[in-house]
Design a protein around this motif. Structure first.
Motif, mmCIF file in Angstrom:
data_model
loop_
_atom_site.group_PDB
_atom_site.id
_atom_site.type_symbol
_atom_site.label_atom_id
_atom_site.label_comp_id
_atom_site.label_asym_id
_atom_site.label_seq_id
_atom_site.Cartn_x
_atom_site.Cartn_y
_atom_site.Cartn_z
ATOM 1 N N ASP A 12 0.818 -1.213 0.000
ATOM 2 C CA ASP A 12 0.000 0.000 0.000
ATOM 3 C C ASP A 12 0.851 1.262 0.000
ATOM 4 O OD1 ASP A 12 -2.873 -0.794 0.108
ATOM 5 O OD2 ASP A 12 -2.140 -1.960 1.802
ATOM 6 N N THR A 16 0.605 0.618 -4.985
ATOM 7 C CA THR A 16 -0.809 0.923 -5.220
ATOM 8 C C THR A 16 -1.017 2.414 -5.440
ATOM 9 O OG1 THR A 16 -1.268 1.137 -2.849
ATOM 10 C CG2 THR A 16 -1.595 -1.030 -3.853
ATOM 11 N N GLY A 19 -3.139 4.483 -2.167
ATOM 12 C CA GLY A 19 -3.431 3.608 -1.046
ATOM 13 C C GLY A 19 -4.804 2.966 -1.084
ATOM 14 N N ASN A 20 -5.465 2.975 -2.248
ATOM 15 C CA ASN A 20 -6.823 2.434 -2.309
ATOM 16 C C ASN A 20 -6.882 0.996 -2.801
ATOM 17 O OD1 ASN A 20 -6.321 2.617 -5.034
ATOM 18 N ND2 ASN A 20 -7.873 4.159 -5.486
ATOM 19 N N GLY A 21 -5.738 0.352 -2.905
ATOM 20 C CA GLY A 21 -5.704 -1.051 -3.295
ATOM 21 C C GLY A 21 -5.577 -1.294 -4.785
ATOM 22 N N THR A 45 3.837 -6.650 3.990
ATOM 23 C CA THR A 45 2.670 -5.788 4.054
ATOM 24 C C THR A 45 1.921 -5.866 5.378
ATOM 25 O OG1 THR A 45 0.540 -5.336 2.960
ATOM 26 C CG2 THR A 45 1.283 -7.621 2.996
ATOM 27 N N ARG A 47 -1.279 -5.890 5.161
ATOM 28 C CA ARG A 47 -2.416 -6.710 4.748
ATOM 29 C C ARG A 47 -2.149 -8.177 5.091
ATOM 30 N NH1 ARG A 47 -5.962 -4.505 0.736
ATOM 31 N NH2 ARG A 47 -5.444 -2.348 0.219
ATOM 32 N N TYR A 144 -4.416 2.743 7.123
ATOM 33 C CA TYR A 144 -5.589 2.052 6.600
ATOM 34 C C TYR A 144 -6.452 1.559 7.758
ATOM 35 C CZ TYR A 144 -8.082 -2.081 4.794
ATOM 36 O OH TYR A 144 -9.032 -3.029 4.495
ATOM 37 N N ASN A 214 2.816 6.511 -5.449
ATOM 38 C CA ASN A 214 1.741 5.697 -6.032
ATOM 39 C C ASN A 214 2.230 4.718 -7.097
ATOM 40 O OD1 ASN A 214 -0.170 7.057 -4.438
ATOM 41 N ND2 ASN A 214 -0.386 8.669 -5.961
#
Length: 235
Positions: A12, A16, A19-21, A45, A47, A144, A214
């Motif tokens: 992220d 990405t 940061g919105n996936g 990550t 995640r 997040y 990004n």
């Protein structure tokens, strides 16, 4: 940098968009290019490691991932090395719910070593509660969500566990990321890269800062590394 064989890459904010996936496909293509050259790319990550493993499989990179801020190492959909006790984190979650208001578990992919909660209360207050209650836990902000982890767990801990298991040298791996949760990972590798858009604390910790964000920053980071490696090979 001639010894570099591995890349530890945050997801992220690093590959990405905003940061919105949504993955920057040019950045993912760059990572696939590294894999085709024989380099190993490991996603590290906040995640779940399963999410990261799916990205590795479909993205064509190395199928080794470190998820949950360093709490789980995955090498297959059903092969996981869990480095922390989720029951301790669940106990911490219940303590927070009793002591603070607006504490709610976030809807995320299932976790094996941590509990993920909404960013709806004060992080410092939560960590104060853990300290007062004698819990060996910490709340970490990934921008997040808040993550309830055992105190020992961070991306550096997970990466170090992988490096020891696979006998990866300190100078054989480059870590790339954009947030404070990546700092422990930076501290475990000789080479670390972040972006001009990162916070001052992160920029001051990394050994190199490149332009872009990004996903574009990752492309610039990889290009810079390959230039250094080419130079080392010439001399």
């Amino acid at each position: 940098m001639k010894n570099v064989k591995w890349f530890a890459v945050d997801i992220d904010g690093t590959i990405t968009l905003n940061g919105n996936g949504m993955v920057n496909l040019n950045a993912l293509s760059k990572l696939r290019y590294l894999a085709r050259l024989g380099y190993q790319v490991v996603f590290v990550t906040g995640r779940s490691s399963i999410e990261a493993l799916a990205l590795a499989i479909f993205g064509g990179t190395t199928q080794i991932t470190i998820g949950e801020n360093g709490g789980v190492i995955s090498t297959a959909p059903n092969s996981h090395k869990i480095l922390a006790d989720i029951d301790k984190c669940r106990k911490g979650y219940e303590i927070l719910r009793c002591e603070l208001t607006h504490v709610n578990e976030k809807s995320v992919f299932p976790r094996m070593s941590e509990v993920v909660v909404d960013r709806t209360f004060n992080l410092d207050e939560g960590n104060r509660v853990f300290k007062e209650k004698g819990q060996d836990l910490i709340l970490v902000d990934s921008n997040y969500a808040y993550h309830i982890n055992e105190t020992k767990i961070n991306k550096g801990f997970g990466l170090d566990s992988l490096m020891k298991a696979l006998d990866i040298g300190y100078d054989e791996i480059v870590s790339i990321g954009d947030s404070t949760t990546d700092i422990p990972m930076f501290n475990r590798t000789k080479y670390s890269i972040t972006f001009e858009s990162s916070t001052k604390e992160v920029r001051n910790t990394a050994t190199r800062v490149v332009k872009g964000e990004n996903g574009d920053g990752l492309i610039n980071a990889i290009d810079w590394i390959m230039e250094q490696k080419s130079y080392c090979e010439i001399i």
